[in-house]
Design a protein around this motif. Structure first.
Motif, PDB file in Angstrom:
ATOM      1  N   MET A  81       0.786  -1.249  -0.032  1.00  0.00           N
ATOM      2  CA  MET A  81       0.023   0.064   0.062  1.00  0.00           C
ATOM      3  C   MET A  81       0.808   1.391  -0.065  1.00  0.00           C
ATOM      4  O   MET A  81       0.479   2.406  -0.437  1.00  0.00           O
ATOM      5  N   ILE A  82       2.102   1.314   0.476  1.00  0.00           N
ATOM      6  CA  ILE A  82       2.934   2.360   0.819  1.00  0.00           C
ATOM      7  C   ILE A  82       4.339   2.008   0.271  1.00  0.00           C
ATOM      8  O   ILE A  82       4.717   1.023   0.738  1.00  0.00           O
ATOM      9  N   ARG A  83       5.024   2.976  -0.187  1.00  0.00           N
ATOM     10  CA  ARG A  83       6.433   2.688  -0.347  1.00  0.00           C
ATOM     11  C   ARG A  83       7.056   3.817   0.526  1.00  0.00           C
ATOM     12  O   ARG A  83       6.842   4.835   0.528  1.00  0.00           O
ATOM     13  N   CYS A  84       7.911   3.579   1.287  1.00  0.00           N
ATOM     14  CA  CYS A  84       8.914   4.215   2.149  1.00  0.00           C
ATOM     15  C   CYS A  84      10.468   4.432   1.645  1.00  0.00           C
ATOM     16  O   CYS A  84      10.888   3.092   2.337  1.00  0.00           O
ATOM     17  N   GLU A  85      10.767   5.141   1.068  1.00  0.00           N
ATOM     18  CA  GLU A  85      12.339   4.980   0.796  1.00  0.00           C
ATOM     19  C   GLU A  85      13.116   5.868   1.530  1.00  0.00           C
ATOM     20  O   GLU A  85      13.049   7.140   1.599  1.00  0.00           O
ATOM     21  N   ARG A  86      14.182   5.429   2.313  1.00  0.00           N
ATOM     22  CA  ARG A  86      14.999   6.206   3.186  1.00  0.00           C
ATOM     23  C   ARG A  86      16.207   6.371   2.370  1.00  0.00           C
ATOM     24  O   ARG A  86      16.953   5.570   2.033  1.00  0.00           O
ATOM     25  N   LEU A  87      16.695   7.642   2.559  1.00  0.00           N
ATOM     26  CA  LEU A  87      18.043   8.386   1.763  1.00  0.00           C
ATOM     27  C   LEU A  87      18.571   9.197   2.922  1.00  0.00           C
ATOM     28  O   LEU A  87      18.232  10.003   3.549  1.00  0.00           O
ATOM     29  N   VAL A  88      19.766   8.698   3.434  1.00  0.00           N
ATOM     30  CA  VAL A  88      20.386   9.159   4.419  1.00  0.00           C
ATOM     31  C   VAL A  88      21.477  10.145   3.927  1.00  0.00           C
ATOM     32  O   VAL A  88      22.339   9.956   2.990  1.00  0.00           O
ATOM     33  N   VAL A  89      21.614  11.589   4.282  1.00  0.00           N
ATOM     34  CA  VAL A  89      22.086  12.537   3.794  1.00  0.00           C
ATOM     35  C   VAL A  89      22.820  13.543   4.762  1.00  0.00           C
ATOM     36  O   VAL A  89      22.342  13.597   5.803  1.00  0.00           O
ATOM     37  N   GLY A  90      23.862  14.000   4.660  1.00  0.00           N
ATOM     38  CA  GLY A  90      24.622  15.311   5.150  1.00  0.00           C
ATOM     39  C   GLY A  90      25.157  14.948   6.300  1.00  0.00           C
ATOM     40  O   GLY A  90      25.699  13.785   6.686  1.00  0.00           O
ATOM     41  N   TYR A  91      25.808  15.893   7.164  1.00  0.00           N
ATOM     42  CA  TYR A  91      26.896  15.773   8.128  1.00  0.00           C
ATOM     43  C   TYR A  91      25.912  15.387   9.343  1.00  0.00           C
ATOM     44  O   TYR A  91      26.903  15.060  10.162  1.00  0.00           O
ATOM     45  N   LEU A  92      24.713  15.032   9.610  1.00  0.00           N
ATOM     46  CA  LEU A  92      24.353  14.624  10.546  1.00  0.00           C
ATOM     47  C   LEU A  92      23.461  13.185  10.408  1.00  0.00           C
ATOM     48  O   LEU A  92      22.760  12.830  11.088  1.00  0.00           O
ATOM     49  N   ASP A  93      23.717  12.828   9.037  1.00  0.00           N
ATOM     50  CA  ASP A  93      23.003  11.570   8.770  1.00  0.00           C
ATOM     51  C   ASP A  93      21.628  11.612   8.838  1.00  0.00           C
ATOM     52  O   ASP A  93      21.100  10.944   9.421  1.00  0.00           O
ATOM     53  N   THR A  94      21.070  12.652   8.339  1.00  0.00           N
ATOM     54  CA  THR A  94      19.669  12.980   8.411  1.00  0.00           C
ATOM     55  C   THR A  94      18.895  11.774   7.519  1.00  0.00           C
ATOM     56  O   THR A  94      19.274  11.610   6.532  1.00  0.00           O
ATOM     57  N   ASN A  95      17.841  11.224   8.001  1.00  0.00           N
ATOM     58  CA  ASN A  95      16.796  10.579   7.264  1.00  0.00           C
ATOM     59  C   ASN A  95      15.978  11.252   6.183  1.00  0.00           C
ATOM     60  O   ASN A  95      14.899  12.125   6.596  1.00  0.00           O
ATOM     61  N   CYS A  96      16.278  11.499   4.981  1.00  0.00           N
ATOM     62  CA  CYS A  96      15.271  11.995   4.061  1.00  0.00           C
ATOM     63  C   CYS A  96      14.253  10.621   3.478  1.00  0.00           C
ATOM     64  O   CYS A  96      14.782   9.626   3.326  1.00  0.00           O
ATOM     65  N   TRP A  97      13.214  11.020   3.440  1.00  0.00           N
ATOM     66  CA  TRP A  97      11.978   9.863   3.047  1.00  0.00           C
ATOM     67  C   TRP A  97      11.332  10.361   1.832  1.00  0.00           C
ATOM     68  O   TRP A  97      10.956  11.549   1.653  1.00  0.00           O
ATOM     69  N   ILE A  98      11.300   9.413   1.102  1.00  0.00           N
ATOM     70  CA  ILE A  98      10.369   9.383  -0.021  1.00  0.00           C
ATOM     71  C   ILE A  98       8.967   8.605   0.199  1.00  0.00           C
ATOM     72  O   ILE A  98       9.296   7.416   0.487  1.00  0.00           O
ATOM     73  N   ILE A  99       7.853   9.123   0.208  1.00  0.00           N
ATOM     74  CA  ILE A  99       6.540   8.587   0.374  1.00  0.00           C
ATOM     75  C   ILE A  99       5.752   8.549  -0.805  1.00  0.00           C
ATOM     76  O   ILE A  99       5.582   9.362  -1.327  1.00  0.00           O
ATOM     77  N   ALA A 100       5.355   7.477  -0.809  1.00  0.00           N
ATOM     78  CA  ALA A 100       4.365   7.055  -2.227  1.00  0.00           C
ATOM     79  C   ALA A 100       3.541   6.051  -2.198  1.00  0.00           C
ATOM     80  O   ALA A 100       3.843   4.961  -1.240  1.00  0.00           O
ATOM     81  N   PRO A 101       2.556   5.840  -2.801  1.00  0.00           N
ATOM     82  CA  PRO A 101       1.586   4.702  -2.801  1.00  0.00           C
ATOM     83  C   PRO A 101       2.368   3.630  -3.572  1.00  0.00           C
ATOM     84  O   PRO A 101       3.108   3.633  -4.441  1.00  0.00           O
TER      85      PRO A 101
END
Length: 234
Positions: free
Chosen positions: A1-21
């Motif tokens: 039902m959902i896609r949750c893609e985590r991409l870790v970026v930057g100097y504090l290892d921030t979790n960026c998320w792509i959310i999609a059906p």
């Protein structure tokens, strides 16, 4: 039902998320917290039809790729208007010290010669919001309902995203407790973040919590410790 893609970026290892059906082709998607490395994020976003960029809050490690992505993807920026004050404070710190405020990690980063500085070739966010969120708001990503929930405390306009049993909490809630609040950081508020955390922990116990840094947890794992966090004061 959902896609949750985590991409870790930057100097504090921030979790960026792509959310999609979870649909074939290029489903509509929301990018949450594009914290840095815009080329990396843009490449990941090529698999989606990005319909918005949402910031859970405006600390620099969550927004450094915001402006270039908004321009390259022609995607609206979504956030709470109170975060403009937070971003102004971030820019003031940069102007005063020559590097960004990384919270409790700042001293170690500076001491090791890794003081956090934005890439001079990447434009900084100009503070503009195409959609302002001040109350709980539902966005539609095709068949997927995405609720955007104000959760102040770590910053006055912090937001949490809920979709299909997943909470994307930014720096409001982590495994082991709420995000940073301290008298040293005047735009934070422990009482407010605890109210936000208590509200988030009313979701069903199997709900997955995806924080702004580090590993996931669940509502059921964290809920028993709320009074411990309240008593310790952080």
């Amino acid at each position: 039902m959902i896609r949750c893609e985590r991409l870790v970026v930057g100097y504090l290892d921030t979790n960026c998320w792509i959310i999609a059906p979870d649909l074939p082709g290029r489903p509509p998607a929301l990018i949450v917290d594009p914290g840095d490395d815009p080329d990396y994020l843009a490449a990941a976003a090529a698999s989606y039809d990005v319909v918005g960029l949402l910031i859970t809050h405006a600390h620099a490690d969550h927004v450094l790729a915001l402006q270039p992505l908004a321009e390259s993807l022609n995607a609206p920026i979504i956030g709470h208007p109170a975060e403009r004050e937070v971003w102004t404070a971030e820019l003031d710190h940069l102007a005063k010290h020559g590097y960004l405020d990384a919270g409790t990690a700042t001293a170690d980063l500076v001491a090791t010669g890794n003081a956090p500085r934005p890439n001079p070739d990447v434009p900084l966010w100009n503070g503009h919001l195409d959609q302002e969120i001040q109350t709980t708001t539902t966005l539609k990503l095709g068949p997927l309902d995405v609720d955007i929930i104000p959760t102040p405390g770590h910053s006055p306009g912090s937001l949490t995203v809920h979709a299909a049993g997943h909470l994307f909490t930014g720096d409001t809630l982590f495994p082991g407790g709420p995000g940073l609040t301290s008298p040293v950081y005047p735009l934070t508020d422990f009482a407010a973040i605890m109210t936000s955390v208590r509200n988030l922990l009313t979701y069903p116990e199997h709900t997955t919590i995806h924080p702004g840094h580090g590993p996931d947890t669940t509502v059921g794992t964290e809920r028993p410790y709320v009074e411990t966090w309240q008593a310790r004061g952080w």
